[in-house]
Design an enzyme around this catalytic site. Structure first.
Site, PDB file in Angstrom:
ATOM      1  N   ASP A  17       0.976  -1.133  -0.175  1.00 57.62           N
ATOM      2  CA  ASP A  17       0.070  -0.008  -0.075  1.00 57.62           C
ATOM      3  C   ASP A  17       0.905   1.304  -0.015  1.00 57.62           C
ATOM      4  OD1 ASP A  17      -3.149   0.598   0.754  1.00 57.62           O
ATOM      5  OD2 ASP A  17      -1.740   2.081   1.164  1.00 57.62           O
ATOM      6  N   ILE A  18       0.673   2.154  -0.904  1.00 56.42           N
ATOM      7  CA  ILE A  18       1.168   3.464  -0.886  1.00 56.42           C
ATOM      8  C   ILE A  18       1.161   4.339   0.389  1.00 56.42           C
ATOM      9  CG2 ILE A  18      -0.623   5.077  -1.802  1.00 56.42           C
ATOM     10  CD1 ILE A  18       1.561   5.955  -3.980  1.00 56.42           C
ATOM     11  N   ASN A  54     -13.450  -2.993   2.190  1.00 51.56           N
ATOM     12  CA  ASN A  54     -14.153  -2.042   2.446  1.00 51.56           C
ATOM     13  C   ASN A  54     -15.144  -1.997   1.176  1.00 51.56           C
ATOM     14  OD1 ASN A  54     -12.850  -1.118   4.745  1.00 51.56           O
ATOM     15  ND2 ASN A  54     -11.454  -0.079   3.524  1.00 51.56           N
ATOM     16  N   VAL A  56     -11.114   3.262  -3.568  1.00 51.53           N
ATOM     17  CA  VAL A  56     -10.858   2.746  -4.883  1.00 51.53           C
ATOM     18  C   VAL A  56     -11.670   1.882  -5.277  1.00 51.53           C
ATOM     19  CG1 VAL A  56      -8.915   1.809  -6.423  1.00 51.53           C
ATOM     20  CG2 VAL A  56      -8.146   3.420  -4.409  1.00 51.53           C
ATOM     21  N   HIS A  92     -10.503  -4.812  -3.123  1.00 55.22           N
ATOM     22  CA  HIS A  92      -9.113  -5.123  -2.745  1.00 55.22           C
ATOM     23  C   HIS A  92      -9.273  -5.777  -1.326  1.00 55.22           C
ATOM     24  CE1 HIS A  92      -9.923  -0.850  -2.414  1.00 55.22           C
ATOM     25  NE2 HIS A  92      -9.401  -0.895  -1.211  1.00 55.22           N
TER      26      HIS A  92
HETATM   27  P1  5GP Z   1      -9.957   1.515   0.301  1.00 56.69           P
HETATM   28  O1  5GP Z   1     -10.027   2.864   1.293  1.00 56.69           O
HETATM   29  O2  5GP Z   1     -10.340   1.821  -1.181  1.00 56.69           O
HETATM   30  O3  5GP Z   1     -10.282   0.298   1.154  1.00 56.69           O
HETATM   31  O4  5GP Z   1      -8.337   1.483   0.244  1.00 56.69           O
HETATM   32  C1  5GP Z   1      -7.465   1.878  -0.836  1.00 56.69           C
HETATM   33  C2  5GP Z   1      -6.162   1.878  -0.548  1.00 56.69           C
HETATM   34  O5  5GP Z   1      -5.478   2.046  -1.760  1.00 56.69           O
HETATM   35  C3  5GP Z   1      -5.479   2.813   0.478  1.00 56.69           C
HETATM   36  O6  5GP Z   1      -4.847   2.098   1.370  1.00 56.69           O
HETATM   37  C4  5GP Z   1      -4.565   3.722  -0.444  1.00 56.69           C
HETATM   38  O7  5GP Z   1      -3.636   4.055   0.319  1.00 56.69           O
HETATM   39  C5  5GP Z   1      -3.996   2.580  -1.659  1.00 56.69           C
HETATM   40  N1  5GP Z   1      -3.801   3.384  -2.923  1.00 56.69           N
HETATM   41  C6  5GP Z   1      -4.486   4.219  -3.429  1.00 56.69           C
HETATM   42  N2  5GP Z   1      -3.623   4.578  -4.516  1.00 56.69           N
HETATM   43  C7  5GP Z   1      -2.691   3.681  -4.393  1.00 56.69           C
HETATM   44  C8  5GP Z   1      -1.564   3.633  -5.410  1.00 56.69           C
HETATM   45  O8  5GP Z   1      -1.451   4.200  -6.487  1.00 56.69           O
HETATM   46  N3  5GP Z   1      -0.481   2.688  -5.243  1.00 56.69           N
HETATM   47  C9  5GP Z   1      -0.704   2.099  -3.991  1.00 56.69           C
HETATM   48  N4  5GP Z   1       0.334   0.997  -3.822  1.00 56.69           N
HETATM   49  N5  5GP Z   1      -1.709   2.246  -3.092  1.00 56.69           N
HETATM   50  C10 5GP Z   1      -2.553   3.092  -3.386  1.00 56.69           C
END
Ligand code: 5GP
Length: 116
Positions: A31-32, A88, A97, A101
């Site tokens: 995760d970034i 989520n 996103v 995931h």
């Molecule tokens: P969500 O809130 O949708 O469950 O989690 C999305 C996750 O994707 C977050 O933890 C966010 O840090 C990660 N994320 C978003 N954009 C990127 C990206 O471009 N690269 C990586 N490696 N992680 C990302």
């Protein structure tokens, strides 16, 4: 309709990402913005926007998310102490996103399941 997100570009290796695992069904990468010492995302290669769009055809792919989570947790050395798997969904779930995931988080005590 399935709309591409940044995750499709990661799957295609179009942007620099620490990919930890990839096969015909799933991709896993760091995760970034890690929320714990270990924070890995495991995603289907196929675009499934949210859990609401999951169908029985996806069962093999979704099962693979768990087998890869178990493998990566062992490799990260966090399996024995434990970890948390999170998926989520939509606004109340905090999904940002819209490409389904699984978060694999651990490496330290994570506290209670839900922050209120
Ligand atoms: P969500 O809130 O949708 O469950 O989690 C999305 C996750 O994707 C977050 O933890 C966010 O840090 C990660 N994320 C978003 N954009 C990127 C990206 O471009 N690269 C990586 N490696 N992680 C990302």
């Amino acid at each position: 309709m399935s709309t591409e997100t940044i995750f499709s570009r990661i799957i295609r290796r179009e942007i620099p990402t620490n990919i930890l695992y990839q096969d015909d069904l799933v991709t896993a990468f760091s995760d970034i913005a890690p929320q714990a010492k270990t924070h890995i995302l495991i995603i289907p290669n196929k675009i499934i926007p949210t859990v609401n769009e999951v169908s029985s055809e996806d069962e093999q792919t979704l099962g693979r998310l768990f087998t890869v989570a178990a493998k990566l947790a062992k490799e990260a050395g966090i399996a024995e102490d434990g970890y948390r798997l999170i998926v989520n969904c939509n606004k109340h779930g905090g999904q940002e996103v819209f490409h389904l995931h699984m978060h694999l988080v651990g490496g330290e005590p994570l506290g209670k399941m839900l922050a209120k």
